[in-house]
Write an enzyme that holds these catalytic residues in place. Sequence first.
Site: not given
Ligand code: ADP
Length: 212
Positions: A13, A88, A123, A156, A167
Site C-alpha cells: 500500500k 480499515r 521490510r 518496525r 495483524r
Molecule cells: P500495515 O498496513 O503494513 O500494517 P500501516 O502503517 O498501514 O501498516 O499500519 C500500521 C498500524 O497502524 C496498524 O497495524 C494499526 O495498528 C495502525 N493503523 C493504521 N491505520 C489504521 C486505521 N485506519 N485504523 C486503525 N488502525 C490503524
Amino acid sequence: MRIAIMGPPGGGKGTQAEILSEKFSVPHISTGAIIRAAIREKSELGIATEKYIAEGQLVPDELVIGMVAERVKDDDCKDGYILDGFPRTLVQAAAMEENDIKLDYVINLVVSDNVIIKRLGGRRECKVCAAPYHVDFNPSLKEGICDKCGGELIQRPDDVPETIKERLSVYHKETEPLIEFYKKANLLINVESCDGIEKTTEAVVQALGVKG
Ligand code: ADP
Ligand code: ZN
C-alpha cells in the site's frame, strides 16, 4: 483524484500510494505513518496509540477517523489525496461520509498470506524520514542507510513474526469486509500485488485509465 489504497499488511500500500501521490501531485496520507510519527514525538496521540500498534491491533476508530478528517481539510488536499491504510474497518468507512472524506476509487491490493509473511520480515523503514525499503525487493543503495536522507534503516517493531500473525488475522476479520462494501458502492478496483512493485504500479495505472 481521491483514492484509498487497501490491502493486507505488507501488501505494498505505502509504496503504491507514494507513486500515485507523485503521479497525481496530491498528498499521500498514511494513517500508519501519522501514528508512528506521533509515537516518535511522544505526543498525546502517540501515547494513546502505542500499545495497539505494538500488539498488532487496530487503533480505535474514533482516533483514526478524527485524524484523517482533520488532515483532508488541509489546503494541499483540495485536488485530492491518496489514503493509505484508511479506511480499515466498516465503522471507519461509514464515518467518512459524515466527515466529508470523499473517494473516487478504492484500490484493493490482492496478495496471499504466504507472500506477506515473506515480505514483512524483510521490510525496513528509515528512522528519520520513514521511506520504505525491502532487503530483497527494494533495497537501499547502501545497506542500512536511507537513499533519500542518509538516515538509519530499522525494522518496525510490529514487523516481528508474532505481531505479523496478529495483524493478518485482524486484517481478515476487520478489513476484508470492506472489499464487499466498496464493490457494492462501485468504487472497487482489484489489483494483484504479487509480482513486484513496477508490475503492480502498471496494473494500478491501467485500471485507473490514466497514462503511465
Ligand atoms: P500495515 O498496513 O503494513 O500494517 P500501516 O502503517 O498501514 O501498516 O499500519 C500500521 C498500524 O497502524 C496498524 O497495524 C494499526 O495498528 C495502525 N493503523 C493504521 N491505520 C489504521 C486505521 N485506519 N485504523 C486503525 N488502525 C490503524
Ligand atoms: Zn530517510
